[in-house]
Design a protein around this motif. Structure first.
Motif, PDB file in Angstrom:
ATOM      1  N   GLU A   1      -3.035  -3.518  -9.267  1.00  0.00           N
ATOM      2  CA  GLU A   1      -3.340  -4.245  -8.029  1.00  0.00           C
ATOM      3  C   GLU A   1      -4.609  -3.711  -7.388  1.00  0.00           C
ATOM      4  N   ALA A   2      -4.749  -2.398  -7.394  1.00  0.00           N
ATOM      5  CA  ALA A   2      -5.926  -1.773  -6.794  1.00  0.00           C
ATOM      6  C   ALA A   2      -7.156  -2.038  -7.665  1.00  0.00           C
ATOM      7  N   ARG A   3      -6.973  -1.903  -8.962  1.00  0.00           N
ATOM      8  CA  ARG A   3      -8.105  -2.111  -9.874  1.00  0.00           C
ATOM      9  C   ARG A   3      -8.618  -3.548  -9.801  1.00  0.00           C
ATOM     10  N   GLU A   4      -7.679  -4.480  -9.630  1.00  0.00           N
ATOM     11  CA  GLU A   4      -8.054  -5.891  -9.559  1.00  0.00           C
ATOM     12  C   GLU A   4      -9.011  -6.160  -8.389  1.00  0.00           C
ATOM     13  N   ILE A   5      -8.750  -5.493  -7.289  1.00  0.00           N
ATOM     14  CA  ILE A   5      -9.606  -5.650  -6.107  1.00  0.00           C
ATOM     15  C   ILE A   5     -10.875  -4.820  -6.285  1.00  0.00           C
TER      16      ILE A   5
ATOM     17  N   ASP B   1     -23.035 -15.568  27.448  1.00  0.00           N
ATOM     18  CA  ASP B   1     -22.248 -16.558  28.193  1.00  0.00           C
ATOM     19  C   ASP B   1     -20.963 -16.984  27.496  1.00  0.00           C
ATOM     20  N   HIS B   2     -20.700 -16.405  26.326  1.00  0.00           N
ATOM     21  CA  HIS B   2     -19.436 -16.745  25.678  1.00  0.00           C
ATOM     22  C   HIS B   2     -18.971 -15.588  24.809  1.00  0.00           C
ATOM     23  N   ALA B   3     -17.715 -15.639  24.444  1.00  0.00           N
ATOM     24  CA  ALA B   3     -17.134 -14.589  23.607  1.00  0.00           C
ATOM     25  C   ALA B   3     -16.042 -15.224  22.763  1.00  0.00           C
ATOM     26  N   TRP B   4     -15.730 -14.608  21.665  1.00  0.00           N
ATOM     27  CA  TRP B   4     -14.568 -15.051  20.895  1.00  0.00           C
ATOM     28  C   TRP B   4     -13.861 -13.823  20.341  1.00  0.00           C
ATOM     29  N   SER B   5     -12.591 -13.998  20.050  1.00  0.00           N
ATOM     30  CA  SER B   5     -11.867 -12.949  19.355  1.00  0.00           C
ATOM     31  C   SER B   5     -10.866 -13.593  18.409  1.00  0.00           C
ATOM     32  N   VAL B   6     -10.623 -12.922  17.311  1.00  0.00           N
ATOM     33  CA  VAL B   6      -9.619 -13.364  16.341  1.00  0.00           C
ATOM     34  C   VAL B   6      -8.650 -12.207  16.138  1.00  0.00           C
ATOM     35  N   ILE B   7      -7.375 -12.526  16.191  1.00  0.00           N
ATOM     36  CA  ILE B   7      -6.338 -11.502  16.033  1.00  0.00           C
ATOM     37  C   ILE B   7      -5.419 -11.897  14.885  1.00  0.00           C
ATOM     38  N   ALA B   8      -5.234 -10.965  13.970  1.00  0.00           N
ATOM     39  CA  ALA B   8      -4.331 -11.205  12.844  1.00  0.00           C
ATOM     40  C   ALA B   8      -3.172 -10.232  12.947  1.00  0.00           C
ATOM     41  N   ARG B   9      -1.978 -10.707  12.610  1.00  0.00           N
ATOM     42  CA  ARG B   9      -0.839  -9.807  12.489  1.00  0.00           C
ATOM     43  C   ARG B   9      -0.286  -9.905  11.082  1.00  0.00           C
ATOM     44  N   GLY B  10       0.338  -8.837  10.621  1.00  0.00           N
ATOM     45  CA  GLY B  10       0.893  -8.903   9.278  1.00  0.00           C
ATOM     46  C   GLY B  10       1.455  -7.583   8.830  1.00  0.00           C
ATOM     47  N   LYS B  11       1.612  -7.483   7.509  1.00  0.00           N
ATOM     48  CA  LYS B  11       2.201  -6.281   6.937  1.00  0.00           C
ATOM     49  C   LYS B  11       1.199  -5.665   5.980  1.00  0.00           C
ATOM     50  N   ALA B  12       1.040  -4.357   6.100  1.00  0.00           N
ATOM     51  CA  ALA B  12       0.073  -3.661   5.255  1.00  0.00           C
ATOM     52  C   ALA B  12       0.798  -2.740   4.287  1.00  0.00           C
ATOM     53  N   ARG B  13       0.184  -2.566   3.119  1.00  0.00           N
ATOM     54  CA  ARG B  13       0.746  -1.605   2.168  1.00  0.00           C
ATOM     55  C   ARG B  13      -0.371  -1.105   1.270  1.00  0.00           C
ATOM     56  N   VAL B  14      -0.159   0.065   0.745  1.00  0.00           N
ATOM     57  CA  VAL B  14      -1.143   0.679  -0.144  1.00  0.00           C
ATOM     58  C   VAL B  14      -1.098  -0.036  -1.491  1.00  0.00           C
ATOM     59  N   LEU B  15      -2.269  -0.340  -2.041  1.00  0.00           N
ATOM     60  CA  LEU B  15      -2.349  -0.952  -3.372  1.00  0.00           C
ATOM     61  C   LEU B  15      -2.441   0.152  -4.415  1.00  0.00           C
ATOM     62  N   GLU B  16      -1.727  -0.031  -5.493  1.00  0.00           N
ATOM     63  CA  GLU B  16      -1.753   0.989  -6.539  1.00  0.00           C
ATOM     64  C   GLU B  16      -1.975   0.350  -7.904  1.00  0.00           C
ATOM     65  N   GLY B  17      -2.409   1.145  -8.851  1.00  0.00           N
ATOM     66  CA  GLY B  17      -2.513   0.708 -10.248  1.00  0.00           C
ATOM     67  C   GLY B  17      -3.337  -0.559 -10.408  1.00  0.00           C
TER      68      GLY B  17
ATOM     69  N   ARG C   1     -13.518   7.078   0.141  1.00  0.00           N
ATOM     70  CA  ARG C   1     -12.279   6.461   0.603  1.00  0.00           C
ATOM     71  C   ARG C   1     -11.702   5.705  -0.583  1.00  0.00           C
ATOM     72  N   PHE C   2     -10.808   6.391  -1.266  1.00  0.00           N
ATOM     73  CA  PHE C   2     -10.362   5.894  -2.568  1.00  0.00           C
ATOM     74  C   PHE C   2      -9.016   5.190  -2.539  1.00  0.00           C
ATOM     75  N   VAL C   3      -8.479   4.994  -1.334  1.00  0.00           N
ATOM     76  CA  VAL C   3      -7.193   4.314  -1.233  1.00  0.00           C
ATOM     77  C   VAL C   3      -7.427   2.914  -0.669  1.00  0.00           C
ATOM     78  N   LEU C   4      -6.938   1.912  -1.389  1.00  0.00           N
ATOM     79  CA  LEU C   4      -7.054   0.538  -0.893  1.00  0.00           C
ATOM     80  C   LEU C   4      -5.754   0.126  -0.218  1.00  0.00           C
ATOM     81  N   VAL C   5      -5.905  -0.501   0.923  1.00  0.00           N
ATOM     82  CA  VAL C   5      -4.754  -0.989   1.682  1.00  0.00           C
ATOM     83  C   VAL C   5      -4.920  -2.494   1.849  1.00  0.00           C
ATOM     84  N   ALA C   6      -3.880  -3.240   1.595  1.00  0.00           N
ATOM     85  CA  ALA C   6      -3.940  -4.691   1.787  1.00  0.00           C
ATOM     86  C   ALA C   6      -3.021  -5.083   2.931  1.00  0.00           C
TER      87      ALA C   6
END
Lengths: 134, 134
Positions: A96-100, A78-94, A113-118
């Motif tokens: 930055e990637a290790r920190e995550i 009887d109900h639904a929700w949705s959340v929409i985010a907009r933004g900018k994505a980029r590949v994390l390297e070095g 899947r060895f590439v992290l994208v933020a």
């Protein structure tokens, strides 16, 4: 009943709470002149969404065009929700990637899947709907 | 178990069967230079997906850029699937709109959506995954 729906805008904090409560959504991104969409696991890190992908994936079109949109939703009887985010994505390297760390994103599918994208979220909106009878 | 996932490409006919079995998905579209995504009800009509929207909605950005992508998915405890369609969308007018009829699309939310949009599907792909343990 063909009555009007009750639609409620969610507060930004509610949107983030919902984002943190899930780990699966859909990412829309540019690939050259086209718009593409892909189901994907994610994790929340501050005001960023973190994804894992592979070298050579279409998702890496974001290197050329960082503008992306992301959606999660839930539909109940009887109900639904949705959340929409907009933004900018980029590949994390070095560092930055290790920190995550890859393990931050709980990927349900292939672990290779060895590439992290933020995705830096610049706008998040959400709606909750009371659903009409079919 | 951190073993490799079993991923299976779905046949085009399976994809259409899944599309016909649902009435809710997510549409990704261009709005000026941005990519947007919206949860939306739909119906299948031949090789087209039909949506209802309102005058003045952002979705009408498709008038300027017809390239769109659409996604449905389902996640269960140990498996998941998703179907992705790409194609061109345009607003239906006059006889074309009357031929379909608003009631073809079972909109779960506000009924005041008097604009029909048809997405001509040019490509449909689908995948079924056996899910890894968290």
């Amino acid at each position: 009943m063909d009555t009007e729906t009750t639609m409620k805008e969610l507060h930004e904090l509610e949107c983030w709470e919902l984002l943190r409560s899930r780990e699966f959504g859909r990412l829309a991104y540019h690939l050259l002149d086209e718009v593409h969409i892909a189901p994907i696991n994610y994790a929340v890190d501050g005001n960023r969404l973190i994804f894992r992908t592979t070298e050579g994936s279409k998702l890496l079109g974001i290197v050329m065009h960082q503008d992306v949109a992301f959606e999660i939703d839930d539909v109940e009887a009887d109900h639904a929700w949705s959340v929409i985010a907009r933004g900018k994505a980029r590949v994390l390297e070095g560092d930055e990637a290790r920190e995550i760390g890859l393990e931050r994103v709980n990927t349900w599918v292939a672990k290779d899947r060895f590439v992290l994208v933020a995705m830096e979220v610049t706008e998040v909106t959400g709606r909750r709907y009371a659903l009409l009878d079919g």
